[in-house]
Design a protein around this motif. Structure first.
Motif, PDB file in Angstrom:
ATOM      1  N   SER A 185      11.483   4.480   6.697  1.00 10.70           N
ATOM      2  CA  SER A 185      10.233   4.623   7.443  1.00 10.70           C
ATOM      3  C   SER A 185      10.054   3.485   8.453  1.00 10.70           C
ATOM      4  CB  SER A 185       9.036   4.661   6.489  1.00 10.70           C
ATOM      5  OG  SER A 185       8.839   3.399   5.895  1.00 10.70           O
ATOM      6  N   GLY A 186      10.971   2.512   8.428  1.00 12.48           N
ATOM      7  CA  GLY A 186      10.919   1.407   9.379  1.00 12.48           C
ATOM      8  C   GLY A 186      10.020   0.258   8.961  1.00 12.48           C
ATOM      9  N   MET A 187       9.504   0.294   7.743  1.00  9.62           N
ATOM     10  CA  MET A 187       8.611  -0.764   7.271  1.00  9.62           C
ATOM     11  C   MET A 187       9.377  -1.995   6.803  1.00  9.62           C
ATOM     12  SD  MET A 187       5.755   1.381   5.183  1.00  9.62           S
ATOM     13  CE  MET A 187       4.284   0.467   5.554  1.00  9.62           C
ATOM     14  N   ALA A 188      10.561  -1.786   6.246  1.00 10.70           N
ATOM     15  CA  ALA A 188      11.358  -2.888   5.709  1.00 10.70           C
ATOM     16  C   ALA A 188      12.764  -2.820   6.287  1.00 10.70           C
ATOM     17  CB  ALA A 188      11.417  -2.797   4.187  1.00 10.70           C
ATOM     18  N   GLY A 218      15.578   1.724  -6.134  1.00 10.32           N
ATOM     19  CA  GLY A 218      16.405   2.125  -4.990  1.00 10.32           C
ATOM     20  C   GLY A 218      15.747   3.193  -4.140  1.00 10.32           C
ATOM     21  N   LYS A 219      15.092   4.133  -4.768  1.00  5.44           N
ATOM     22  CA  LYS A 219      14.405   5.204  -4.040  1.00  5.44           C
ATOM     23  C   LYS A 219      13.216   4.651  -3.258  1.00  5.44           C
ATOM     24  CE  LYS A 219      13.555   9.566  -3.125  1.00  5.44           C
ATOM     25  NZ  LYS A 219      14.424  10.391  -2.335  1.00  5.44           N
ATOM     26  N   ILE A 220      12.454   3.747  -3.882  1.00  5.09           N
ATOM     27  CA  ILE A 220      11.315   3.124  -3.193  1.00  5.09           C
ATOM     28  C   ILE A 220      11.815   2.359  -1.984  1.00  5.09           C
ATOM     29  CG2 ILE A 220       9.467   1.415  -3.385  1.00  5.09           C
ATOM     30  CD1 ILE A 220       9.349   2.125  -6.407  1.00  5.09           C
ATOM     31  N   ALA A 221      12.852   1.547  -2.183  1.00  6.37           N
ATOM     32  CA  ALA A 221      13.404   0.748  -1.085  1.00  6.37           C
ATOM     33  C   ALA A 221      13.930   1.642   0.029  1.00  6.37           C
ATOM     34  CB  ALA A 221      14.512  -0.157  -1.611  1.00  6.37           C
ATOM     35  N   LYS A 222      14.635   2.691  -0.332  1.00  6.52           N
ATOM     36  CA  LYS A 222      15.195   3.610   0.666  1.00  6.52           C
ATOM     37  C   LYS A 222      14.092   4.229   1.519  1.00  6.52           C
ATOM     38  CE  LYS A 222      18.206   7.646   0.873  1.00  6.52           C
ATOM     39  NZ  LYS A 222      18.961   8.621   0.077  1.00  6.52           N
ATOM     40  N   LEU A 223      13.006   4.641   0.899  1.00  8.78           N
ATOM     41  CA  LEU A 223      11.905   5.254   1.636  1.00  8.78           C
ATOM     42  C   LEU A 223      11.241   4.267   2.593  1.00  8.78           C
ATOM     43  CD1 LEU A 223      10.341   7.430  -1.200  1.00  8.78           C
ATOM     44  CD2 LEU A 223      11.522   8.251   0.836  1.00  8.78           C
ATOM     45  N   LEU A 224      11.062   3.020   2.163  1.00  9.08           N
ATOM     46  CA  LEU A 224      10.461   2.017   3.047  1.00  9.08           C
ATOM     47  C   LEU A 224      11.396   1.634   4.189  1.00  9.08           C
ATOM     48  CD1 LEU A 224       8.570   1.454   0.348  1.00  9.08           C
ATOM     49  CD2 LEU A 224       7.946  -0.437   1.784  1.00  9.08           C
ATOM     50  N   ILE A 225      12.683   1.552   3.906  1.00  8.06           N
ATOM     51  CA  ILE A 225      13.653   1.211   4.953  1.00  8.06           C
ATOM     52  C   ILE A 225      13.732   2.328   5.982  1.00  8.06           C
ATOM     53  CG2 ILE A 225      16.111   0.849   5.412  1.00  8.06           C
ATOM     54  CD1 ILE A 225      16.161  -0.655   2.652  1.00  8.06           C
ATOM     55  N   ILE A 257      13.038  -7.382   0.309  1.00  2.87           N
ATOM     56  CA  ILE A 257      11.582  -7.545   0.434  1.00  2.87           C
ATOM     57  C   ILE A 257      10.851  -6.584  -0.503  1.00  2.87           C
ATOM     58  CG2 ILE A 257      11.333  -5.995   2.420  1.00  2.87           C
ATOM     59  CD1 ILE A 257       9.269  -9.178   1.764  1.00  2.87           C
ATOM     60  N   VAL A 258      11.398  -5.403  -0.709  1.00  2.82           N
ATOM     61  CA  VAL A 258      10.780  -4.432  -1.617  1.00  2.82           C
ATOM     62  C   VAL A 258      10.804  -4.974  -3.048  1.00  2.82           C
ATOM     63  CG1 VAL A 258      10.870  -2.070  -2.493  1.00  2.82           C
ATOM     64  CG2 VAL A 258      11.419  -2.525  -0.090  1.00  2.82           C
ATOM     65  N   SER A 259      11.927  -5.560  -3.442  1.00  2.00           N
ATOM     66  CA  SER A 259      12.005  -6.124  -4.799  1.00  2.00           C
ATOM     67  C   SER A 259      11.030  -7.281  -4.970  1.00  2.00           C
ATOM     68  CB  SER A 259      13.428  -6.569  -5.127  1.00  2.00           C
ATOM     69  OG  SER A 259      13.789  -7.713  -4.419  1.00  2.00           O
ATOM     70  N   ILE A 260      10.862  -8.113  -3.927  1.00  2.00           N
ATOM     71  CA  ILE A 260       9.912  -9.224  -3.988  1.00  2.00           C
ATOM     72  C   ILE A 260       8.485  -8.704  -4.167  1.00  2.00           C
ATOM     73  CG2 ILE A 260       8.882 -11.126  -2.653  1.00  2.00           C
ATOM     74  CD1 ILE A 260      11.681 -11.726  -3.752  1.00  2.00           C
ATOM     75  N   ILE A 261       8.119  -7.668  -3.418  1.00  2.00           N
ATOM     76  CA  ILE A 261       6.769  -7.094  -3.526  1.00  2.00           C
ATOM     77  C   ILE A 261       6.533  -6.536  -4.926  1.00  2.00           C
ATOM     78  CG2 ILE A 261       5.269  -5.216  -2.713  1.00  2.00           C
ATOM     79  CD1 ILE A 261       6.556  -5.670   0.088  1.00  2.00           C
ATOM     80  N   LEU A 262       7.512  -5.821  -5.467  1.00  2.00           N
ATOM     81  CA  LEU A 262       7.364  -5.262  -6.811  1.00  2.00           C
ATOM     82  C   LEU A 262       7.260  -6.368  -7.855  1.00  2.00           C
ATOM     83  CD1 LEU A 262       9.900  -2.311  -6.556  1.00  2.00           C
ATOM     84  CD2 LEU A 262       7.434  -2.108  -6.842  1.00  2.00           C
ATOM     85  N   GLN A 263       8.091  -7.388  -7.747  1.00  2.00           N
ATOM     86  CA  GLN A 263       8.072  -8.484  -8.720  1.00  2.00           C
ATOM     87  C   GLN A 263       6.769  -9.278  -8.644  1.00  2.00           C
ATOM     88  OE1 GLN A 263      11.629 -10.633  -7.757  1.00  2.00           O
ATOM     89  NE2 GLN A 263      12.960  -9.033  -8.584  1.00  2.00           N
ATOM     90  N   ALA A 312       0.831  -1.210   0.000  1.00  2.00           N
ATOM     91  CA  ALA A 312       0.000   0.000   0.000  1.00  2.00           C
ATOM     92  C   ALA A 312       0.865   1.260   0.000  1.00  2.00           C
ATOM     93  CB  ALA A 312      -0.938   0.001   1.201  1.00  2.00           C
ATOM     94  N   LYS A 313       1.962   1.231   0.746  1.00  2.00           N
ATOM     95  CA  LYS A 313       2.881   2.375   0.792  1.00  2.00           C
ATOM     96  C   LYS A 313       3.524   2.591  -0.580  1.00  2.00           C
ATOM     97  CE  LYS A 313       5.636   5.421   2.829  1.00  2.00           C
ATOM     98  NZ  LYS A 313       5.194   6.645   3.442  1.00  2.00           N
ATOM     99  N   ILE A 314       3.919   1.505  -1.244  1.00  2.00           N
ATOM    100  CA  ILE A 314       4.511   1.618  -2.579  1.00  2.00           C
ATOM    101  C   ILE A 314       3.489   2.192  -3.551  1.00  2.00           C
ATOM    102  CG2 ILE A 314       5.431   0.315  -4.540  1.00  2.00           C
ATOM    103  CD1 ILE A 314       6.624  -1.657  -2.459  1.00  2.00           C
ATOM    104  N   ILE A 315       2.256   1.716  -3.487  1.00  2.00           N
ATOM    105  CA  ILE A 315       1.196   2.234  -4.362  1.00  2.00           C
ATOM    106  C   ILE A 315       0.998   3.728  -4.122  1.00  2.00           C
ATOM    107  CG2 ILE A 315      -1.297   2.151  -4.821  1.00  2.00           C
ATOM    108  CD1 ILE A 315      -1.069  -0.921  -4.370  1.00  2.00           C
TER     109      ILE A 315
END
Length: 84
Positions: A37-40, A28-35, A45-51, A13-16
């Motif tokens: 924010s403490g979510m990942a 990399g920017k998406i992953a950085k923001l989630l990391i 895990i971000v790459s798995i969700i996107l794939q 939901a955060k990625i969306i």
């Protein structure tokens, strides 16, 4: 680290939300923001969700959410985009 289904859905939901706001972003920017924010805990895990949400990827899990980055930029699938 193992993630629960609820945690993965929150990250999805955060990625969306990020892609709705920005149109397209590099992985990399998406992953950085989630990391940060403490979510990942890692970008893996971000790459798995996107794939899993990309119908063009071999690991597609049935929810067409994201478009594969031929130019390195991820974006929402056409059916998912919201008009502003």
């Amino acid at each position: 680290m193992k993630y629960t289904k609820d945690q993965i859905e929150l990250m999805e939901a955060k990625i969306i939300k990020l892609l709705e706001e920005n149109g397209e972003m590099r992985f990399g920017k998406i992953a950085k923001l989630l990391i940060h924010s403490g979510m990942a805990e890692s970008s893996f895990i971000v790459s798995i969700i996107l794939q899993n949400g990309c119908k063009e990827h071999k690991n597609f899990k049935g929810n067409d959410l994201f478009t594969s980055p031929k130019t390195g930029m991820w974006r929402l699938s056409e059916g998912r985009e919201l008009t502003k």
